[in-house]
Design a protein around this motif. Structure first.
Motif, PDB file in Angstrom:
ATOM      1  N   ILE A   1      -4.668   6.943  -2.838  1.00 13.35           N
ATOM      2  CA  ILE A   1      -3.976   6.085  -1.747  1.00 13.35           C
ATOM      3  C   ILE A   1      -4.545   4.732  -1.951  1.00 13.35           C
ATOM      4  O   ILE A   1      -5.806   4.543  -2.191  1.00 13.35           O
ATOM      5  N   VAL A   2      -4.044   3.525  -2.001  1.00 17.96           N
ATOM      6  CA  VAL A   2      -4.324   2.251  -2.581  1.00 17.96           C
ATOM      7  C   VAL A   2      -3.451   1.089  -2.070  1.00 17.96           C
ATOM      8  O   VAL A   2      -2.488   1.381  -1.638  1.00 17.96           O
ATOM      9  N   GLY A   3      -4.237  -0.136  -2.141  1.00 21.17           N
ATOM     10  CA  GLY A   3      -3.441  -1.246  -1.833  1.00 21.17           C
ATOM     11  C   GLY A   3      -3.448  -2.120  -2.938  1.00 21.17           C
ATOM     12  O   GLY A   3      -4.429  -2.221  -3.954  1.00 21.17           O
ATOM     13  N   ILE A   4      -2.469  -2.576  -3.654  1.00 26.69           N
ATOM     14  CA  ILE A   4      -1.825  -3.267  -4.643  1.00 26.69           C
ATOM     15  C   ILE A   4      -1.471  -4.788  -4.206  1.00 26.69           C
ATOM     16  O   ILE A   4      -0.699  -4.965  -3.705  1.00 26.69           O
ATOM     17  N   ALA A   5      -2.623  -5.486  -4.663  1.00 25.69           N
ATOM     18  CA  ALA A   5      -2.342  -6.998  -4.525  1.00 25.69           C
ATOM     19  C   ALA A   5      -1.271  -7.480  -5.657  1.00 25.69           C
ATOM     20  O   ALA A   5      -1.663  -7.037  -6.802  1.00 25.69           O
ATOM     21  N   LEU A   6      -0.180  -8.065  -5.308  1.00 22.82           N
ATOM     22  CA  LEU A   6       0.894  -8.195  -6.075  1.00 22.82           C
ATOM     23  C   LEU A   6       0.964  -9.909  -6.220  1.00 22.82           C
ATOM     24  O   LEU A   6       1.000 -10.879  -5.461  1.00 22.82           O
ATOM     25  N   LYS A   7       1.062 -10.518  -7.382  1.00 23.76           N
ATOM     26  CA  LYS A   7       1.549 -11.671  -7.948  1.00 23.76           C
ATOM     27  C   LYS A   7       2.719 -11.904  -8.258  1.00 23.76           C
ATOM     28  O   LYS A   7       3.435 -11.099  -8.916  1.00 23.76           O
ATOM     29  N   GLY A   8       3.671 -12.938  -7.635  1.00 23.40           N
ATOM     30  CA  GLY A   8       4.869 -13.324  -8.073  1.00 23.40           C
ATOM     31  C   GLY A   8       5.935 -12.787  -6.769  1.00 23.40           C
ATOM     32  O   GLY A   8       7.170 -12.701  -7.231  1.00 23.40           O
ATOM     33  N   VAL A   9       5.462 -12.358  -5.594  1.00 19.80           N
ATOM     34  CA  VAL A   9       6.290 -12.168  -4.367  1.00 19.80           C
ATOM     35  C   VAL A   9       5.423 -12.284  -3.319  1.00 19.80           C
ATOM     36  O   VAL A   9       4.476 -12.136  -3.258  1.00 19.80           O
TER      37      VAL A   9
ATOM     38  N   SER B   1       0.776  -1.175  -0.018  1.00 14.34           N
ATOM     39  CA  SER B   1      -0.034  -0.081   0.058  1.00 14.34           C
ATOM     40  C   SER B   1       0.820   1.316   0.012  1.00 14.34           C
ATOM     41  O   SER B   1       2.002   1.315   0.406  1.00 14.34           O
ATOM     42  N   GLY B   2       0.257   2.231  -0.419  1.00 20.02           N
ATOM     43  CA  GLY B   2       0.956   3.516  -0.504  1.00 20.02           C
ATOM     44  C   GLY B   2       0.075   4.639  -1.308  1.00 20.02           C
ATOM     45  O   GLY B   2      -1.036   4.128  -1.673  1.00 20.02           O
ATOM     46  N   THR B   3       0.895   5.946  -1.574  1.00 16.94           N
ATOM     47  CA  THR B   3       0.228   6.901  -2.495  1.00 16.94           C
ATOM     48  C   THR B   3       1.019   6.701  -3.788  1.00 16.94           C
ATOM     49  O   THR B   3       2.229   6.836  -3.952  1.00 16.94           O
ATOM     50  N   VAL B   4       0.087   6.368  -4.760  1.00 13.38           N
ATOM     51  CA  VAL B   4       0.477   6.579  -6.330  1.00 13.38           C
ATOM     52  C   VAL B   4       1.231   7.940  -6.503  1.00 13.38           C
ATOM     53  O   VAL B   4       0.583   9.025  -6.292  1.00 13.38           O
ATOM     54  N   ARG B   5       2.768   7.760  -6.612  1.00 11.51           N
ATOM     55  CA  ARG B   5       3.463   9.216  -6.905  1.00 11.51           C
ATOM     56  C   ARG B   5       3.342   9.939  -8.225  1.00 11.51           C
ATOM     57  O   ARG B   5       3.100  10.848  -8.388  1.00 11.51           O
ATOM     58  N   SER B   6       3.198   9.171  -9.052  1.00  9.16           N
ATOM     59  CA  SER B   6       2.933   9.484 -10.426  1.00  9.16           C
ATOM     60  C   SER B   6       2.351   8.425 -11.325  1.00  9.16           C
ATOM     61  O   SER B   6       2.549   7.427 -11.056  1.00  9.16           O
ATOM     62  N   GLY B   7       1.662   8.777 -12.585  1.00 10.80           N
ATOM     63  CA  GLY B   7       1.203   8.042 -13.724  1.00 10.80           C
ATOM     64  C   GLY B   7       0.012   7.197 -13.011  1.00 10.80           C
ATOM     65  O   GLY B   7      -0.901   7.546 -12.298  1.00 10.80           O
ATOM     66  N   THR B   8      -0.509   6.194 -13.764  1.00 10.77           N
ATOM     67  CA  THR B   8      -1.534   5.089 -13.442  1.00 10.77           C
ATOM     68  C   THR B   8      -1.211   3.910 -13.501  1.00 10.77           C
ATOM     69  O   THR B   8      -0.189   3.308 -13.890  1.00 10.77           O
ATOM     70  N   VAL B   9      -2.010   2.951 -12.767  1.00 10.15           N
ATOM     71  CA  VAL B   9      -1.533   1.507 -12.514  1.00 10.15           C
ATOM     72  C   VAL B   9      -3.060   0.859 -12.851  1.00 10.15           C
ATOM     73  O   VAL B   9      -4.067   1.179 -12.484  1.00 10.15           O
ATOM     74  N   GLU B  10      -3.013  -0.336 -13.612  1.00 11.98           N
ATOM     75  CA  GLU B  10      -4.123  -1.155 -13.863  1.00 11.98           C
ATOM     76  C   GLU B  10      -4.024  -2.427 -13.277  1.00 11.98           C
ATOM     77  O   GLU B  10      -3.130  -2.699 -13.185  1.00 11.98           O
ATOM     78  N   ALA B  11      -5.282  -2.955 -12.987  1.00 12.44           N
ATOM     79  CA  ALA B  11      -5.129  -4.415 -12.710  1.00 12.44           C
ATOM     80  C   ALA B  11      -4.696  -5.125 -13.841  1.00 12.44           C
ATOM     81  O   ALA B  11      -5.034  -4.968 -15.137  1.00 12.44           O
TER      82      ALA B  11
ATOM     83  N   GLU C   1      -7.284  -1.843  -4.770  1.00 13.26           N
ATOM     84  CA  GLU C   1      -8.232  -1.318  -3.825  1.00 13.26           C
ATOM     85  C   GLU C   1      -8.207   0.023  -3.286  1.00 13.26           C
ATOM     86  O   GLU C   1      -6.868   0.450  -3.137  1.00 13.26           O
ATOM     87  N   MET C   2      -9.066   0.740  -3.210  1.00 12.73           N
ATOM     88  CA  MET C   2      -8.983   1.946  -2.583  1.00 12.73           C
ATOM     89  C   MET C   2     -10.338   2.235  -1.520  1.00 12.73           C
ATOM     90  O   MET C   2     -11.317   2.126  -2.022  1.00 12.73           O
ATOM     91  N   HIS C   3     -10.085   2.375  -0.392  1.00 11.25           N
ATOM     92  CA  HIS C   3     -11.053   2.346   0.741  1.00 11.25           C
ATOM     93  C   HIS C   3     -12.095   1.152   0.587  1.00 11.25           C
ATOM     94  O   HIS C   3     -13.240   1.232   0.748  1.00 11.25           O
ATOM     95  N   TYR C   4     -11.561   0.126   0.474  1.00  8.76           N
ATOM     96  CA  TYR C   4     -12.159  -1.427   0.357  1.00  8.76           C
ATOM     97  C   TYR C   4     -13.061  -1.340  -0.873  1.00  8.76           C
ATOM     98  O   TYR C   4     -13.769  -2.401  -1.215  1.00  8.76           O
ATOM     99  N   HIS C   5     -12.806  -0.342  -1.805  1.00  7.50           N
ATOM    100  CA  HIS C   5     -13.435  -0.544  -3.083  1.00  7.50           C
ATOM    101  C   HIS C   5     -12.648  -1.044  -3.965  1.00  7.50           C
ATOM    102  O   HIS C   5     -11.525  -0.341  -4.617  1.00  7.50           O
ATOM    103  N   ARG C   6     -12.983  -2.209  -4.839  1.00 11.35           N
ATOM    104  CA  ARG C   6     -12.060  -2.533  -6.065  1.00 11.35           C
ATOM    105  C   ARG C   6     -12.299  -1.665  -7.083  1.00 11.35           C
ATOM    106  O   ARG C   6     -13.424  -1.278  -7.567  1.00 11.35           O
ATOM    107  N   VAL C   7     -11.061  -1.350  -7.952  1.00  6.25           N
ATOM    108  CA  VAL C   7     -11.208  -0.795  -8.867  1.00  6.25           C
ATOM    109  C   VAL C   7     -10.269  -1.208  -9.913  1.00  6.25           C
ATOM    110  O   VAL C   7      -9.413  -1.895  -9.708  1.00  6.25           O
ATOM    111  N   ASP C   8     -10.442  -0.667 -11.241  1.00  9.68           N
ATOM    112  CA  ASP C   8      -9.577  -1.135 -12.476  1.00  9.68           C
ATOM    113  C   ASP C   8      -8.302  -0.598 -12.597  1.00  9.68           C
ATOM    114  O   ASP C   8      -7.378  -1.145 -12.993  1.00  9.68           O
ATOM    115  N   GLU C   9      -8.227   0.894 -12.010  1.00 10.11           N
ATOM    116  CA  GLU C   9      -7.114   1.566 -12.184  1.00 10.11           C
ATOM    117  C   GLU C   9      -6.885   2.580 -11.168  1.00 10.11           C
ATOM    118  O   GLU C   9      -8.040   2.924 -10.324  1.00 10.11           O
ATOM    119  N   ALA C  10      -5.973   3.198 -10.830  1.00 10.26           N
ATOM    120  CA  ALA C  10      -5.521   4.300  -9.840  1.00 10.26           C
ATOM    121  C   ALA C  10      -4.664   5.064 -10.421  1.00 10.26           C
ATOM    122  O   ALA C  10      -3.551   4.801 -11.099  1.00 10.26           O
TER     123      ALA C  10
END
Length: 544
Positions: free
Chosen positions: A429-437, A382-392, A415-424
């Motif tokens: 402020i987001v939580g990003i679930a990561l695959k591969g770690v 989790s953290g704050t997106v500093r720049s750009g966008t990220v998508e599932a 997720e943003m505030h327990y709300h699943r989103v396609d991008e941020a």
């Protein structure tokens, strides 16, 4: 049965009823969009469940139609939550919270390890407040200059009793505002709706804070950044956990600017944070003293190349229009007589959000603030997106690791505030679930970047630094802790010329003591060691 498990058992016991608020689903798939009328039908069903529960519905996922625990694959569960989020959005609702449990003996592999999960999602009526309508204000000021009292009066609407009574509302441990806003940093929050301010009746009560969040169309959170000795640590947590939009510096009229005032102003302005100066306690002095302190504040601002803007002379509208990294509005206040509080209300109601607003078109970057593991989802950063966008589904790099390498990961969900989103995008402020770690391999201070970023780990860099406070001098080998983005690491300083004295500005070579990080030219940082404090700007990075 654990208390957590009881949530699941109670939901199943209540069961699906005609006109009830509980819905069982074994799995929801993205293919629903392609099936004629199916998506719309499920959205209507969700709306019915929400209305039946007076604005709240419970979805149990991973169970059969009769409530039998089936359990589903973690990837299938993640997909189900994505679809449920879309259904909720279609129905004018949002996912408020998701709890998951492993299912013993269901979907287990040959070793008997659990791989199936079941979850309970709480769905609430209404959409999640956009972050654009939530500004975060970092407060600063010398001890006893009325910072907490002023904020206490703002968030409650109550005049102080002259003894710091409203300050007592804020003399509590850091708390979480509902929906993840200002988590463990905000020590005061209020909002605005179409009728004006929405304030707290009793800030000690979490449900009262929740009411403000629910009722306000716009929120203002105050973060205690630089009050007492741990000021630097909490400043950095504020800058990292939720990027600050504005700074609020208090200067007591009966005391005037102090050495601490200068240090705190340096911290706020060194990070290019738009700042407001509130001269407090004007009820304790005469008009001549107020004018004298105003002149002292104006001189202090001009010394650091900032332009003061007197709100009583130019008006609130001008302050809202002109405030930036160089123009600093100044106004007089009293928590006892409520002088200036209406003007602050008007400022906070209309000031635009600034964090991340100008970096949405750049490449994606997010520094990791916290990590945790979610059953059925895996590692989350989790953290704050500093720049750009990220998508599932995006492919990213995570690192640097201890050895300077970066690991390839995939965005499983956001997720943003327990709300699943396609991008941020930047500023979120987001939580990003990561695959591969695994979660254990993710550390605070690491960064997430696009897969093709080709980053260089940085162990050493050149910087322009300013010493705000130091008992003697800074010489070669001086080792403070450097706070840069989410990085907090001991580093050795090697000043150009061999030393820097208090108040000096000069160049220095800085080397992290234990490991490399992702550092870029132009980034601001703060350093401290005991009573020594300073700020700096990265001017040149040297790849490891």
């Amino acid at each position: 049965m654990s208390p957590d498990r009881a949530v699941l058992e109670r939901a199943i016991e209540r069961g699906e009823e005609e006109g009830g608020s509980v819905e069982f689903k074994e799995r929801l798939t993205e293919s629903l969009h392609a099936r004629d009328g199916r998506f719309e039908s499920l959205a209507a069903q969700l709306r019915h469940r929400v209305l039946s529960g007076d604005g709240e519905a419970t979805y149990v996922v991973g169970v059969t139609d009769d409530g039998g625990i089936a359990g589903i694959d973690p990837d299938d569960f993640s997909e189900s939550m994505d679809v449920l989020s879309l259904l909720a959005e279609e129905a004018g609702a949002h996912i408020e919270e998701v709890e998951t449990w492993g299912v013993d003996g269901v979907g287990a592999d040959g070793n008997g390890e659990t791989s199936g999960i079941v979850g309970v999602a709480t769905v609430r009526e209404g959409s999640v407040m956009e972050d654009d309508e939530h500004i975060v204000v970092g407060t600063a000021g010398h001890v006893d200059h009325g910072k907490s009292t002023l904020v206490g009066s703002l968030v409650t609407g109550e005049a102080d009793d002259g003894e710091g009574g409203t300050r007592s509302f804020l003399d509590v441990q850091p708390h979480e505002v509902e929906r993840g806003l200002s988590a463990d940093l905000s020590y005061g929050v209020y909002g605005f709706d179409e009728d004006g301010p929405v304030r707290m009746d009793n800030p000690h009560r979490k449900d009262d804070r929740a009411r403000v969040v629910e009722e306000g169309d716009r929120l203002v959170s105050f973060v205690d950044t630089v009050g007492h000795e741990p000021w630097l640590r909490t400043t950095i947590r504020g800058l990292v956990g939720q990027k600050l939009d504005y700074g609020l510096l208090t200067v007591a009229a009966d005391d005037g600017p102090t050495k601490t005032t200068r240090e705190h102003l340096g911290i706020l302005l060194a990070t290019d944070l738009p700042t407001i100066v509130a001269i407090t306690k004007v009820d304790l002095v005469d008009e001549d003293r107020v004018r004298e302190v105003e002149r002292e504040v104006e001189r202090l601002l001009r010394e650091v190349d900032k332009t003061p803007l007197r709100v009583d002379r130019h008006g609130v509208d001008a302050a809202i229009e002109e405030i930036n990294e160089t123009v600093v509005p100044v106004l007089t206040t009293s928590a006892v007589t409520t002088t200036g509080l209406d003007e602050l209300d008007e400022l906070f109601e209309h000031l635009p959000k600034t964090a991340g607003a100008d970096r949405r078109d750049e490449d994606f970057c997010m520094y990791v603030d916290r990590t945790y593991n979610v059953t059925g989802v895996g590692a989350v950063a989790s953290g704050t997106v500093r720049s750009g966008t990220v998508e599932a589904g995006d492919d990213l790099l995570l690192g640097p690791m201890q050895d300077g390498s970066f690991r390839e990961v995939e965005v499983r969900s956001i997720e943003m505030h327990y709300h699943r989103v396609d991008e941020a995008e930047a500023g979120r402020i987001v939580g990003i679930a990561l695959k591969g770690v695994a979660e254990v391999d993710i550390e605070r201070g690491m960064v997430l970047l696009p897969r093709d970023a080709d980053p260089d780990p940085v162990r050493e860099f050149e910087a322009e630094v300013m010493v705000l406070n130091h008992p003697t001098r800074i010489g070669n080998g001086y080792e403070p802790v450097v706070h840069l983005e989410t990085v907090s690491e001991a580093a050795a300083f090697y000043p150009e010329g061999g030393q820097l004295l208090p108040g000096d500005t000069g160049r220095a070579r800085v080397r992290f003591k234990f490991r490399p990080y992702h550092i870029e030219d132009g980034q601001k940082f703060v350093f401290r060691e005991g009573s020594s404090k300073g700020v700096g700007t990265v001017t040149d990075v040297t790849p490891e």
